[in-house]
Design a protein around this motif. Structure first.
Motif, PDB file in Angstrom:
ATOM      1  N   TYR A   6      46.056  24.005  64.926  1.00 51.79           N
ATOM      2  CA  TYR A   6      46.521  23.647  63.592  1.00 51.79           C
ATOM      3  C   TYR A   6      47.330  24.784  62.981  1.00 51.79           C
ATOM      4  CZ  TYR A   6      42.940  26.700  61.526  1.00 51.79           C
ATOM      5  OH  TYR A   6      42.186  27.798  61.167  1.00 51.79           O
ATOM      6  N   LEU A   7      48.155  24.414  61.993  1.00 50.12           N
ATOM      7  CA  LEU A   7      48.915  25.377  61.200  1.00 50.12           C
ATOM      8  C   LEU A   7      48.882  24.907  59.745  1.00 50.12           C
ATOM      9  CD1 LEU A   7      50.918  27.771  60.845  1.00 50.12           C
ATOM     10  CD2 LEU A   7      52.761  26.133  61.295  1.00 50.12           C
ATOM     11  N   ASP A   8      48.472  25.787  58.843  1.00 49.30           N
ATOM     12  CA  ASP A   8      48.438  25.495  57.411  1.00 49.30           C
ATOM     13  C   ASP A   8      49.341  26.492  56.684  1.00 49.30           C
ATOM     14  OD1 ASP A   8      46.487  23.665  58.097  1.00 49.30           O
ATOM     15  OD2 ASP A   8      44.815  24.914  57.393  1.00 49.30           O
ATOM     16  N   VAL A   9      50.178  25.981  55.778  1.00 48.84           N
ATOM     17  CA  VAL A   9      51.037  26.833  54.956  1.00 48.84           C
ATOM     18  C   VAL A   9      50.873  26.389  53.506  1.00 48.84           C
ATOM     19  CG1 VAL A   9      53.382  27.626  54.492  1.00 48.84           C
ATOM     20  CG2 VAL A   9      52.682  27.113  56.843  1.00 48.84           C
ATOM     21  N   ASN A  10      50.534  27.319  52.608  1.00 43.11           N
ATOM     22  CA  ASN A  10      50.185  26.969  51.235  1.00 43.11           C
ATOM     23  C   ASN A  10      50.877  27.845  50.205  1.00 43.11           C
ATOM     24  OD1 ASN A  10      47.855  25.034  51.823  1.00 43.11           O
ATOM     25  ND2 ASN A  10      47.147  26.889  52.869  1.00 43.11           N
ATOM     26  N   ILE A  11      51.109  27.254  49.044  1.00 44.37           N
ATOM     27  CA  ILE A  11      51.383  27.997  47.818  1.00 44.37           C
ATOM     28  C   ILE A  11      50.099  27.939  46.997  1.00 44.37           C
ATOM     29  CG2 ILE A  11      52.685  28.090  45.675  1.00 44.37           C
ATOM     30  CD1 ILE A  11      54.271  29.004  48.045  1.00 44.37           C
ATOM     31  N   ALA A  12      49.618  29.103  46.581  1.00 50.27           N
ATOM     32  CA  ALA A  12      48.292  29.154  45.958  1.00 50.27           C
ATOM     33  C   ALA A  12      48.320  30.036  44.717  1.00 50.27           C
ATOM     34  CB  ALA A  12      47.264  29.673  46.964  1.00 50.27           C
ATOM     35  N   GLY A  13      47.181  30.083  44.051  1.00 49.75           N
ATOM     36  CA  GLY A  13      47.026  30.934  42.888  1.00 49.75           C
ATOM     37  C   GLY A  13      45.714  31.686  42.952  1.00 49.75           C
ATOM     38  N   GLN A  14      45.686  32.849  42.336  1.00 49.02           N
ATOM     39  CA  GLN A  14      44.476  33.672  42.256  1.00 49.02           C
ATOM     40  C   GLN A  14      44.142  33.894  40.788  1.00 49.02           C
ATOM     41  OE1 GLN A  14      43.674  36.954  45.114  1.00 49.02           O
ATOM     42  NE2 GLN A  14      43.849  38.310  43.348  1.00 49.02           N
ATOM     43  N   THR A  15      42.870  33.702  40.425  1.00 52.97           N
ATOM     44  CA  THR A  15      42.490  33.695  39.004  1.00 52.97           C
ATOM     45  C   THR A  15      41.839  34.982  38.527  1.00 52.97           C
ATOM     46  OG1 THR A  15      40.299  32.734  39.464  1.00 52.97           O
ATOM     47  CG2 THR A  15      42.127  31.198  39.133  1.00 52.97           C
ATOM     48  N   GLN A  16      41.467  35.874  39.425  1.00 51.89           N
ATOM     49  CA  GLN A  16      40.727  37.065  39.017  1.00 51.89           C
ATOM     50  C   GLN A  16      41.602  38.034  38.230  1.00 51.89           C
ATOM     51  OE1 GLN A  16      37.531  39.094  41.415  1.00 51.89           O
ATOM     52  NE2 GLN A  16      39.183  40.509  41.847  1.00 51.89           N
ATOM     53  N   SER A  17      41.017  38.671  37.231  1.00 53.69           N
ATOM     54  CA  SER A  17      41.689  39.701  36.449  1.00 53.69           C
ATOM     55  C   SER A  17      40.935  41.014  36.615  1.00 53.69           C
ATOM     56  CB  SER A  17      41.740  39.297  34.974  1.00 53.69           C
ATOM     57  OG  SER A  17      42.355  40.303  34.196  1.00 53.69           O
ATOM     58  N   THR A  18      41.664  42.090  36.928  1.00 56.17           N
ATOM     59  CA  THR A  18      41.048  43.388  37.178  1.00 56.17           C
ATOM     60  C   THR A  18      41.732  44.467  36.339  1.00 56.17           C
ATOM     61  OG1 THR A  18      40.519  42.753  39.462  1.00 56.17           O
ATOM     62  CG2 THR A  18      40.457  45.097  38.938  1.00 56.17           C
ATOM     63  N   THR A  19      40.938  45.290  35.689  1.00 57.23           N
ATOM     64  CA  THR A  19      41.462  46.400  34.894  1.00 57.23           C
ATOM     65  C   THR A  19      41.099  47.729  35.552  1.00 57.23           C
ATOM     66  OG1 THR A  19      41.316  45.143  32.828  1.00 57.23           O
ATOM     67  CG2 THR A  19      41.423  47.535  32.647  1.00 57.23           C
ATOM     68  N   VAL A  20      42.088  48.582  35.702  1.00 65.37           N
ATOM     69  CA  VAL A  20      41.879  49.917  36.266  1.00 65.37           C
ATOM     70  C   VAL A  20      42.179  50.944  35.193  1.00 65.37           C
ATOM     71  CG1 VAL A  20      42.601  51.572  38.017  1.00 65.37           C
ATOM     72  CG2 VAL A  20      42.453  49.150  38.590  1.00 65.37           C
ATOM     73  N   SER A  21      41.219  51.823  34.923  1.00 69.81           N
ATOM     74  CA  SER A  21      41.396  52.878  33.922  1.00 69.81           C
ATOM     75  C   SER A  21      41.048  54.228  34.537  1.00 69.81           C
ATOM     76  CB  SER A  21      40.511  52.623  32.702  1.00 69.81           C
ATOM     77  OG  SER A  21      40.837  51.401  32.067  1.00 69.81           O
ATOM     78  N   THR A  22      41.856  55.235  34.246  1.00 71.37           N
ATOM     79  CA  THR A  22      41.585  56.600  34.705  1.00 71.37           C
ATOM     80  C   THR A  22      41.738  57.547  33.522  1.00 71.37           C
ATOM     81  OG1 THR A  22      43.884  57.037  35.327  1.00 71.37           O
ATOM     82  CG2 THR A  22      42.462  56.057  37.003  1.00 71.37           C
ATOM     83  N   SER A  23      41.018  58.668  33.573  1.00 71.42           N
ATOM     84  CA  SER A  23      41.134  59.682  32.514  1.00 71.42           C
ATOM     85  C   SER A  23      40.730  61.035  33.076  1.00 71.42           C
ATOM     86  CB  SER A  23      40.263  59.320  31.310  1.00 71.42           C
ATOM     87  OG  SER A  23      38.896  59.294  31.668  1.00 71.42           O
ATOM     88  N   SER A  24      41.287  62.084  32.490  1.00 70.28           N
ATOM     89  CA  SER A  24      40.936  63.446  32.902  1.00 70.28           C
ATOM     90  C   SER A  24      41.274  64.397  31.754  1.00 70.28           C
ATOM     91  CB  SER A  24      41.696  63.853  34.167  1.00 70.28           C
ATOM     92  OG  SER A  24      43.091  63.867  33.931  1.00 70.28           O
ATOM     93  N   THR A  25      40.709  65.595  31.820  1.00 64.27           N
ATOM     94  CA  THR A  25      40.998  66.633  30.836  1.00 64.27           C
ATOM     95  C   THR A  25      41.487  67.892  31.548  1.00 64.27           C
ATOM     96  OG1 THR A  25      38.703  67.420  30.865  1.00 64.27           O
ATOM     97  CG2 THR A  25      39.272  65.742  29.222  1.00 64.27           C
ATOM     98  N   PHE A  26      42.147  68.760  30.797  1.00 67.69           N
ATOM     99  CA  PHE A  26      42.646  70.011  31.360  1.00 67.69           C
ATOM    100  C   PHE A  26      42.675  71.069  30.258  1.00 67.69           C
ATOM    101  CE2 PHE A  26      46.212  67.489  29.891  1.00 67.69           C
ATOM    102  CZ  PHE A  26      46.974  68.383  29.160  1.00 67.69           C
TER     103      PHE A  26
END
Length: 210
Positions: A6-26
């Motif tokens: 078999y061969l499957d070809v799709n247009i799809a969507g992804q619903t997850q939302s991810t937040t990336v935060s970074t911080s530092s001091t100097f």
């Protein structure tokens, strides 16, 4: 004759939302400065394709590949002490577009339920390997002046997926279908650990039988 592949070809969507935060001091000029950045990658479209073999009339094994990419704006701040005035700070901010790409490769083990001659339901699961490439905005101070740079980091996570695929064949060899699945994996990058990738996904596409 029952199909062998078999061969499957799709247009799809992804619903997850991810937040990336970074911080530092100097430390600079006897005071403490800080840098911070944040970006949220929300839902979007993705491309998905898979192929495999019928090892039994009701059982298939195959490989599926999906690609999800987004480039939303992020925010980065650099707060630097003034070299002359004590307790006085300069702030540099920017909102660059930062690209994130998830390339997932999954081993797909499926059990087939035939509703009738045209309709087939596949219950599938298997391990997934996700390669994450992500741009991250970083702040720094060079020769007393705040600066912002964009770096690209990559990492690979191992997870799993599972879901359902419903196919309707117009002919014994050609048809269409819809699928829903949940793919879960985590990736460690130098700037951020345990980033969640994948999530709930669903799509529609072409179904080919050989």
């Amino acid at each position: 004759v029952d199909p062998k592949a078999y061969l499957d070809v799709n247009i799809a969507g992804q619903t997850q939302s991810t937040t990336v935060s970074t911080s530092s001091t100097f430390s600079l000029f006897g005071e403490t400065g800080a840098t911070s950045s944040t970006q949220t990658v929300g839902q979007g479209l993705m491309f998905d394709a898979g192929a495999g073999y019928h090892v039994h009339k009701d059982f298939t094994i195959g490989v599926a590949v999906s690609r999800f990419t987004r480039a939303p704006e992020g925010t980065v701040l650099v707060t630097a002490p003034d070299p002359i005035a004590f307790n006085s700070f300069s702030v540099l901010s920017a909102s660059p577009k930062l690209r994130q790409t998830e390339l997932a490769t999954s081993v797909k083990l499926a059990y087939l339920l035939r509703v009738n001659d045209s309709t087939e339901v596949a219950i599938f699961a298997g391990p997934s390997f996700v390669r994450l490439s992500k741009e991250i905005a970083t702040g720094s101070v060079v020769n007393g002046a705040p600066q912002i740079a964009i770096v690209s980091q990559t990492g690979t996570g191992i997870g799993a997926e599972g879901g359902l695929d419903v196919s309707y064949l117009f002919t014994p060899r050609l048809g269409t279908g819809v699928f829903v699945r949940y793919l879960r994996a985590q990736v460690d990058l130098p700037a951020a650990a345990d980033l969640k990738v994948g999530g709930f996904q669903g799509g529609v596409g072409l179904r080919v039988r050989f």
